[in-house]
Design a protein around this motif. Structure first.
Motif, PDB file in Angstrom:
ATOM      1  N   ALA A  49      36.293  33.336  24.536  1.00  0.00           N
ATOM      2  CA  ALA A  49      37.243  32.369  23.555  1.00  0.00           C
ATOM      3  C   ALA A  49      36.821  31.036  23.309  1.00  0.00           C
ATOM      4  N   ARG A  50      35.913  30.574  24.075  1.00  0.00           N
ATOM      5  CA  ARG A  50      35.216  29.337  23.563  1.00  0.00           C
ATOM      6  C   ARG A  50      34.238  29.619  22.386  1.00  0.00           C
ATOM      7  N   ALA A  51      33.414  30.775  22.573  1.00  0.00           N
ATOM      8  CA  ALA A  51      32.480  30.986  21.478  1.00  0.00           C
ATOM      9  C   ALA A  51      32.976  31.400  20.194  1.00  0.00           C
ATOM     10  N   GLU A  52      34.309  32.010  20.211  1.00  0.00           N
ATOM     11  CA  GLU A  52      34.396  32.776  18.808  1.00  0.00           C
ATOM     12  C   GLU A  52      34.826  31.697  17.775  1.00  0.00           C
ATOM     13  N   PRO A  53      35.385  30.435  17.962  1.00  0.00           N
ATOM     14  CA  PRO A  53      35.352  29.654  16.805  1.00  0.00           C
ATOM     15  C   PRO A  53      33.928  29.183  16.239  1.00  0.00           C
ATOM     16  N   ALA A  54      33.075  29.328  17.396  1.00  0.00           N
ATOM     17  CA  ALA A  54      31.716  28.870  16.747  1.00  0.00           C
ATOM     18  C   ALA A  54      31.107  30.108  15.787  1.00  0.00           C
ATOM     19  N   LEU A  55      31.498  31.083  16.402  1.00  0.00           N
ATOM     20  CA  LEU A  55      31.032  32.423  15.707  1.00  0.00           C
ATOM     21  C   LEU A  55      31.708  32.494  14.212  1.00  0.00           C
ATOM     22  N   ARG A  56      32.995  32.541  14.339  1.00  0.00           N
ATOM     23  CA  ARG A  56      33.654  32.174  12.993  1.00  0.00           C
ATOM     24  C   ARG A  56      33.038  31.101  12.081  1.00  0.00           C
ATOM     25  N   GLU A  57      32.685  30.238  12.646  1.00  0.00           N
ATOM     26  CA  GLU A  57      32.240  29.116  11.781  1.00  0.00           C
ATOM     27  C   GLU A  57      30.823  29.560  11.264  1.00  0.00           C
ATOM     28  N   SER A  58      29.856  30.342  12.042  1.00  0.00           N
ATOM     29  CA  SER A  58      28.749  30.554  11.711  1.00  0.00           C
ATOM     30  C   SER A  58      28.959  31.550  10.757  1.00  0.00           C
ATOM     31  N   GLU A  59      29.690  32.724  11.013  1.00  0.00           N
ATOM     32  CA  GLU A  59      30.018  33.492   9.745  1.00  0.00           C
ATOM     33  C   GLU A  59      30.262  33.045   8.273  1.00  0.00           C
ATOM     34  N   ALA A  60      31.207  31.861   8.610  1.00  0.00           N
ATOM     35  CA  ALA A  60      31.734  31.375   7.207  1.00  0.00           C
ATOM     36  C   ALA A  60      30.406  30.490   6.656  1.00  0.00           C
ATOM     37  N   ARG A  61      29.665  29.956   7.546  1.00  0.00           N
ATOM     38  CA  ARG A  61      28.680  29.489   6.676  1.00  0.00           C
ATOM     39  C   ARG A  61      27.413  30.403   6.061  1.00  0.00           C
ATOM     40  N   PHE A  62      27.363  31.468   6.765  1.00  0.00           N
ATOM     41  CA  PHE A  62      26.555  32.400   6.478  1.00  0.00           C
ATOM     42  C   PHE A  62      26.988  32.814   4.987  1.00  0.00           C
ATOM     43  N   ARG A  63      28.350  33.427   5.140  1.00  0.00           N
ATOM     44  CA  ARG A  63      29.058  33.791   3.844  1.00  0.00           C
ATOM     45  C   ARG A  63      28.600  32.745   2.497  1.00  0.00           C
ATOM     46  N   SER A  64      28.926  31.658   3.031  1.00  0.00           N
ATOM     47  CA  SER A  64      28.853  30.557   1.922  1.00  0.00           C
ATOM     48  C   SER A  64      27.275  30.522   1.399  1.00  0.00           C
ATOM     49  N   LEU A  65      26.511  30.513   2.435  1.00  0.00           N
ATOM     50  CA  LEU A  65      24.919  30.379   1.875  1.00  0.00           C
ATOM     51  C   LEU A  65      24.602  31.764   1.189  1.00  0.00           C
ATOM     52  N   THR A  66      25.020  32.860   1.329  1.00  0.00           N
ATOM     53  CA  THR A  66      24.654  34.037   0.520  1.00  0.00           C
ATOM     54  C   THR A  66      25.433  33.907  -0.799  1.00  0.00           C
ATOM     55  N   GLU A  67      26.565  33.387  -0.692  1.00  0.00           N
ATOM     56  CA  GLU A  67      27.194  33.122  -2.189  1.00  0.00           C
ATOM     57  C   GLU A  67      26.347  32.200  -2.846  1.00  0.00           C
ATOM     58  N   LEU A  68      26.103  31.164  -2.219  1.00  0.00           N
ATOM     59  CA  LEU A  68      25.201  30.196  -2.938  1.00  0.00           C
ATOM     60  C   LEU A  68      23.925  30.706  -3.285  1.00  0.00           C
ATOM     61  N   SER A  69      23.184  31.222  -2.671  1.00  0.00           N
ATOM     62  CA  SER A  69      21.825  31.665  -2.764  1.00  0.00           C
ATOM     63  C   SER A  69      21.870  32.879  -3.834  1.00  0.00           C
ATOM     64  N   SER A  70      20.687  32.657  -4.718  1.00  0.00           N
ATOM     65  CA  SER A  70      20.504  33.708  -5.757  1.00  0.00           C
ATOM     66  C   SER A  70      19.971  35.136  -5.246  1.00  0.00           C
ATOM     67  N   ASP A  71      19.559  35.035  -4.078  1.00  0.00           N
ATOM     68  CA  ASP A  71      18.904  36.296  -3.436  1.00  0.00           C
ATOM     69  C   ASP A  71      20.253  37.261  -3.156  1.00  0.00           C
ATOM     70  N   TRP A  72      19.902  38.477  -2.998  1.00  0.00           N
ATOM     71  CA  TRP A  72      20.934  39.425  -2.714  1.00  0.00           C
ATOM     72  C   TRP A  72      20.771  39.849  -1.212  1.00  0.00           C
ATOM     73  N   TYR A  73      21.869  40.196  -0.598  1.00  0.00           N
ATOM     74  CA  TYR A  73      21.765  40.666   0.825  1.00  0.00           C
ATOM     75  C   TYR A  73      22.318  41.914   0.734  1.00  0.00           C
ATOM     76  N   TRP A  74      21.679  42.857   1.767  1.00  0.00           N
ATOM     77  CA  TRP A  74      22.210  44.113   1.636  1.00  0.00           C
ATOM     78  C   TRP A  74      22.094  44.865   3.150  1.00  0.00           C
ATOM     79  N   GLU A  75      22.630  45.854   3.239  1.00  0.00           N
ATOM     80  CA  GLU A  75      22.450  46.589   4.372  1.00  0.00           C
ATOM     81  C   GLU A  75      22.718  48.110   4.098  1.00  0.00           C
TER      82      GLU A  75
END
Ligand code: C2E
Ligand code: MG
Length: 613
Positions: A49-75
């Motif tokens: 429960a304590r880790a979850e906000p950190a995980l959510r924050e990290s995911e949000a940061r990753f999303r915003s970075l991928t949106e800012l980046s001109s590289d494409w991310y794929w799976e």
């Protein structure tokens, strides 16, 4: 929504989390056991429960970075089909819309090394980095991207797919391609340049050696290109070169290579040419492509081509020898009247040695004082006096006797050696003139021939220097320029001639009637003398003394108030006819052959003018 208490009361499974006053967080699951009530499982999930906000924050940061980046991310999933992709391609199109559900090789793209090799790498679950992919996705122009990826495996080691990034490197690659293109192609015509052609020829030689192939190398040089360049200016010359490049390319097969080595020199690599007739046919096509008129600035111009051919392996077995022999054959084509094709022959080897010997001899000639001037007097038909002399260059290489201009002037002109030689002639002629006056002879006008290569902005300076150094009066110097030199580029000719006139020297048009100039073109030029070409004088009939062309030229020259001089007068009949036509002066063997300065001094001393000769 029903509450948990209600769910428990209604005997249904329930699951919730609760934070206790001491801060621990419990996961509570109630499972109904029929007839026994509930089994409740409490799990301490404080850490998660304590880790979850950190995980959510990290995911949000990753999303915003991928949106800012001109590289494409794929799976990609386990069968390498895209299951997600971020980023936008050109024109704002979402990449995901183009690629989802497809594997790379289903997108119509190419990969460096080929898809088979890449798929083998994926099957082995290896990571890959910066692999270049190119092609166009539906609705998009051609693009280049660099792909990097690594495998995703689950806790049991099973492949779940791949994830990675892609970077659009289209601009980068196109810039590199452009640089490469510029380095390997001629900027004007777009044909391969010398450096690139040498590589292509090298490859051709290697492969022909390996597979016992035969091919031909054709050396093309335009005849009369220099005159067009000098006459109409460099821009016109450029237009002509571009046109010729297109015509030559259109005259050969797509597999043959046409390149421009520089200036007006082109080469053609005729592939798989075993048959001389076939190569000859290609060369003939090139000749007829060259000779068709080109319209420049509204005027029709015409050049021809001289073509030399060297066959592999018959005439040469390496690149240098191929180029050299094709060049030598081309020179023979020039020597045989231009506008023709010559195949290399073993005799050429000897001639090229001769030419090289001539060139190196000519280079040394000034240093070793091997030039001298002969002088040929001109006769004034009215007064019978010697009206002037023409300085004529002679070369005396050791042990070779006297070499006439015809044998070395073309080479001197082509190599540019005529420029320093011409300066020497100017100086020597002026010095001689002053020397004769010092010997007590009457001042006589000396004419000096100026070659096209000398007719540049430097000429007035060279003339002024020669006059100053010798102390000769400017009006005693006449410069003879032939038609080709002053033809066409009227503005430049008028300016240069004007500068020369301001120095006080006289200007003559030499070889008039041999070529292209009309009297109308001469009308605007600041000139004093018209020298009628020998070919026109030769036409004067020995018996009837009839020479209509000479007559017309003399008459028109007079209307322009020019002094008209007939060159190459060899017979008394010609002289009589010219005298009748009121031609001002004559020059030729009839009166005097070119002679050494001392012999001419004698003539000047002894000559008794007889009016009306
Ligand atoms: P050009 O200026 O037309 O000179 C006249 C040429 O005709 C000379 O040839 C002369 O010897 C020759 N000639 C004179 N009278 C007769 C004749 O009655 N019959 C025949 N058949 N020929 C005659 P040369 O000295 O061999 O010079 C040839 C050309 O070389 C000259 O033609 C001129 O264009 C060029 N040249 C000569 N000296 C110089 C020079 O110092 N500088 C430059 N740039 N060109 C020169
Ligand atoms: Mg002359």
């Amino acid at each position: 929504m029903r509450s948990r208490v209600e769910l428990a009361r209604r005997f249904e499974p329930h699951h919730f989390e609760r934070e206790r006053p001491d801060g621990t967080v419990l996961d509570i699951r109630g499972i109904p056991v029929p007839g026994r009530g509930f089994v409740t499982i409490y799990t301490d999930i404080t850490q998660r429960a304590r880790a979850e906000p950190a995980l959510r924050e990290s995911e949000a940061r990753f999303r915003s970075l991928t949106e800012l980046s001109s590289d494409w991310y794929w799976e990609q999933d386990a069968s390498f089909r895209y299951r997600s992709g971020s980023g936008k391609a050109m024109g704002g199109i979402r990449l995901a819309d183009l690629i989802l559900g497809k594997a790379n090789w289903e997108l119509g793209l190419d990969i460096e090394g080929g898809w088979d090799a890449h798929r083998a790498l994926l099957e082995r679950r290896l990571p890959f980095r910066d692999v270049l992919v190119q092609g166009s996705l539906p609705g998009l122009p051609k693009m280049y991207a660099r792909l990097s990826g690594e495998p995703i495996v689950d806790e049991h080691g099973n492949l779940k797919g791949y994830r990675g990034v892609a970077r659009d490197v289209t601009m980068e690659v196109q810039a590199q391609e452009r640089v490469h293109y510029l380095a390997t192609h001629d900027g004007l015509t777009g044909l391969p340049n010398r450096a690139h052609f040498n590589q292509l020829l090298n490859r051709q030689v290697q492969s022909a050696r390996r597979y016992e192939g035969r091919f031909a190398l054709m050396f093309i040089d335009l005849d009369g290109f220099k005159a067009i360049n000098d006459t109409f200016g460099h821009e016109a010359g450029d237009i002509l070169l571009v046109e010729m490049a297109a015509r030559f390319s259109g005259s050969v097969r797509a597999s043959d290579v046409v390149a421009r080595l520089g200036g007006d020199e082109f080469v053609v690599l005729v592939q798989e040419a075993s048959d001389i007739e076939q190569v000859n046919a290609v060369a003939r096509k090139i000749l007829s492509a060259a000779i068709k008129p080109v319209t420049i600035e509204g005027r029709e111009c015409r050049v021809t081509a001289s073509v030399g051919i060297c066959m592999f392996p018959r005439d040469a077995q390496d690149e240098q020898a191929l180029l050299r022999n094709a060049d030598v054959a081309m020179y023979r084509a020039k020597a045989q009247g231009k506008n023709n094709v010559q195949f290399f022959s073993a005799d050429d080897d000897f001639r090229s040695l001769e030419r090289m010997a001539l060139e190196s001899g000519l280079r040394q000639a000034l240093l070793h004082n091997e030039f001298l001037l002969h002088y040929q007097a001109k006769l004034d038909l009215k007064t019978g006096a010697i009206s002037g002399v023409e300085a004529l260059l002679r070369w005396r290489p050791p042990e070779l006797g006297t070499v006439l201009p015809l044998q070395f002037m073309a080479l001197a002109e082509e190599t540019g050696l005529i420029v320093p030689i011409g300066k020497w002639v100017l100086k020597a002629a002026c010095d001689q003139n002053v020397a004769w006056q010092r010997q007590g002879l009457p001042p006589v006008c000396v004419a000096v021939n100026i070659s096209p290569r000398q007719f540049t902005d430097e000429l007035p300076d060279d003339v002024a220097t020669a006059l100053q150094a010798s102390g000769m009066e400017p009006h005693l110097l006449e410069l003879e320029l032939n038609e080709g030199t002053v033809m066409g580029n009227a503005a430049r000719s008028v300016r240069l001639l004007g500068e020369l006139k301001r120095l006080g020297v006289r200007i003559a048009i030499d070889d008039f009637g041999a070529g292209f100039l009309s009297l109308a073109q001469i009308d605007g030029l600041p000139i004093d003398t018209l020298k009628v070409d020998r070919s026109v004088i030769r036409e004067i009939d020995g018996n009837t003394g009839d020479g209509s062309v000479a007559q017309a030229i003399i008459a028109m020259g007079k209307t322009l108030s020019l002094t008209v001089v007939a060159s190459g007068v060899e017979t008394p009949e010609q002289q009589a006819y010219l005298s009748e036509q009121a031609c001002d002066e004559i020059q030729g063997h009839q009166f005097c052959k070119p002679a050494l300065p001392d012999a001419l001094a004698d003539l000047l001393r002894r000559h008794v003018p007889r009016p009306g000769r």
